[in-house]
Design a protein around this motif. Structure first.
Motif, PDB file in Angstrom:
ATOM      1  N   ALA A  42       0.841  -1.201   0.000  1.00 52.08           N
ATOM      2  CA  ALA A  42       0.000   0.000   0.000  1.00 52.08           C
ATOM      3  C   ALA A  42       0.874   1.247   0.000  1.00 52.08           C
ATOM      4  O   ALA A  42       0.581   2.222  -0.699  1.00 52.08           O
ATOM      5  CB  ALA A  42      -0.930  -0.008   1.212  1.00 52.08           C
ATOM      6  N   GLY A  43       1.945   1.229   0.755  1.00 57.88           N
ATOM      7  CA  GLY A  43       2.878   2.356   0.776  1.00 57.88           C
ATOM      8  C   GLY A  43       3.529   2.590  -0.580  1.00 57.88           C
ATOM      9  O   GLY A  43       3.657   3.729  -1.032  1.00 57.88           O
ATOM     10  N   GLN A  74      -7.866  -1.292   0.956  1.00 59.97           N
ATOM     11  CA  GLN A  74      -8.213  -1.273   2.374  1.00 59.97           C
ATOM     12  C   GLN A  74      -7.019  -0.839   3.220  1.00 59.97           C
ATOM     13  O   GLN A  74      -7.178  -0.099   4.191  1.00 59.97           O
ATOM     14  CB  GLN A  74      -8.724  -2.641   2.821  1.00 59.97           C
ATOM     15  N   GLU A  75      -5.837  -1.283   2.876  1.00 65.58           N
ATOM     16  CA  GLU A  75      -4.628  -0.860   3.592  1.00 65.58           C
ATOM     17  C   GLU A  75      -4.378   0.631   3.397  1.00 65.58           C
ATOM     18  O   GLU A  75      -4.004   1.330   4.337  1.00 65.58           O
ATOM     19  CB  GLU A  75      -3.404  -1.658   3.132  1.00 65.58           C
ATOM     20  N   ILE A  76      -4.559   1.110   2.187  1.00 67.40           N
ATOM     21  CA  ILE A  76      -4.406   2.540   1.909  1.00 67.40           C
ATOM     22  C   ILE A  76      -5.408   3.330   2.749  1.00 67.40           C
ATOM     23  O   ILE A  76      -5.061   4.334   3.372  1.00 67.40           O
ATOM     24  CB  ILE A  76      -4.573   2.838   0.402  1.00 67.40           C
ATOM     25  N   HIS A  77      -6.630   2.858   2.775  1.00 64.45           N
ATOM     26  CA  HIS A  77      -7.672   3.507   3.567  1.00 64.45           C
ATOM     27  C   HIS A  77      -7.275   3.537   5.050  1.00 64.45           C
ATOM     28  O   HIS A  77      -7.432   4.553   5.728  1.00 64.45           O
ATOM     29  CB  HIS A  77      -8.999   2.781   3.379  1.00 64.45           C
ATOM     30  N   SER A  78      -6.739   2.445   5.535  1.00 67.50           N
ATOM     31  CA  SER A  78      -6.299   2.362   6.925  1.00 67.50           C
ATOM     32  C   SER A  78      -5.179   3.361   7.217  1.00 67.50           C
ATOM     33  O   SER A  78      -5.197   4.044   8.249  1.00 67.50           O
ATOM     34  CB  SER A  78      -5.825   0.938   7.231  1.00 67.50           C
ATOM     35  N   ILE A  79      -4.226   3.458   6.316  1.00 73.39           N
ATOM     36  CA  ILE A  79      -3.116   4.405   6.476  1.00 73.39           C
ATOM     37  C   ILE A  79      -3.655   5.829   6.554  1.00 73.39           C
ATOM     38  O   ILE A  79      -3.273   6.611   7.422  1.00 73.39           O
ATOM     39  CB  ILE A  79      -2.094   4.258   5.326  1.00 73.39           C
ATOM     40  N   ASN A  83      -3.724   8.493   9.891  1.00 75.79           N
ATOM     41  CA  ASN A  83      -3.065   9.794   9.779  1.00 75.79           C
ATOM     42  C   ASN A  83      -4.044  10.957   9.920  1.00 75.79           C
ATOM     43  O   ASN A  83      -3.716  11.980  10.530  1.00 75.79           O
ATOM     44  CB  ASN A  83      -2.272   9.890   8.478  1.00 75.79           C
ATOM     45  N   ILE A  84      -5.241  10.815   9.377  1.00 77.00           N
ATOM     46  CA  ILE A  84      -6.257  11.860   9.532  1.00 77.00           C
ATOM     47  C   ILE A  84      -6.657  11.968  11.002  1.00 77.00           C
ATOM     48  O   ILE A  84      -6.795  13.064  11.541  1.00 77.00           O
ATOM     49  CB  ILE A  84      -7.476  11.580   8.630  1.00 77.00           C
ATOM     50  N   TYR A  85      -6.833  10.824  11.661  1.00 78.15           N
ATOM     51  CA  TYR A  85      -7.189  10.793  13.075  1.00 78.15           C
ATOM     52  C   TYR A  85      -6.130  11.537  13.895  1.00 78.15           C
ATOM     53  O   TYR A  85      -6.456  12.405  14.708  1.00 78.15           O
ATOM     54  CB  TYR A  85      -7.305   9.333  13.524  1.00 78.15           C
ATOM     55  N   LYS A  86      -4.865  11.217  13.662  1.00 78.32           N
ATOM     56  CA  LYS A  86      -3.769  11.893  14.371  1.00 78.32           C
ATOM     57  C   LYS A  86      -3.764  13.397  14.085  1.00 78.32           C
ATOM     58  O   LYS A  86      -3.554  14.206  14.979  1.00 78.32           O
ATOM     59  CB  LYS A  86      -2.420  11.285  13.980  1.00 78.32           C
ATOM     60  N   GLY A 105     -13.216   0.027  11.303  1.00 81.69           N
ATOM     61  CA  GLY A 105     -12.065   0.901  11.103  1.00 81.69           C
ATOM     62  C   GLY A 105     -12.406   2.175  10.360  1.00 81.69           C
ATOM     63  O   GLY A 105     -11.520   2.939   9.989  1.00 81.69           O
ATOM     64  N   GLN A 106     -13.688   2.411  10.126  1.00 79.67           N
ATOM     65  CA  GLN A 106     -14.132   3.612   9.420  1.00 79.67           C
ATOM     66  C   GLN A 106     -14.047   4.810  10.350  1.00 79.67           C
ATOM     67  O   GLN A 106     -14.550   4.772  11.462  1.00 79.67           O
ATOM     68  CB  GLN A 106     -15.576   3.414   8.945  1.00 79.67           C
TER      69      GLN A 106
END
Length: 117
Positions: A42-43, A74-79, A83-86, A105-106
């Motif tokens: 994903a990275g 899904q991994e990209i979404h998780s990343i 980061n948005i949360y932080k 995880g949404q």
């Protein structure tokens, strides 16, 4: 992943994307799935997309629509969610009041925060 490896794999992905040939792109991603963890792949995809965005935005849209497999997306979404949360917490948002994460995880953001963010 070392920077030389990242550069090599990113270069492969970019060249595959630029062909806009789904089979070539799929073969590269399938090969990378055997070499990298899903998060690392994903990275690599994110770095590739970022580099392409500068000079071929249409290729980025094509990639998102036609090339990135569901598990990698899904991994990209998780990343992004992490980061948005932080970022929102750093901006003063309070977890549980202004934002939270559901069982899938949404990221859930209150409407008032959406206006500020």
């Amino acid at each position: 992943m070392k920077s030389l490896e990242l550069e090599r794999e990113t270069s492969k992905v970019i060249r595959a994307i630029m062909t806009r040939n789904s089979q070539i792109g799929s073969d590269i991603i399938t090969h990378l799935k055997t070499q990298l963890t899903p998060r690392c792949l994903a990275g690599v995809m994110l770095v590739s997309i970022e580099r392409l965005l500068e000079f071929d935005a249409e290729a980025v849209v094509w990639t998102i629509e036609n090339l990135i497999p569901t598990d990698v997306m899904q991994e990209i979404h998780s990343i992004f969610s992490i980061n948005i949360y932080k970022h929102l917490i750093a901006q003063g948002c309070v977890p549980g009041r202004d934002l939270s994460v559901d069982a899938n995880g949404q990221l859930l953001i209150m409407p008032r925060v959406k206006k500020v963010a």
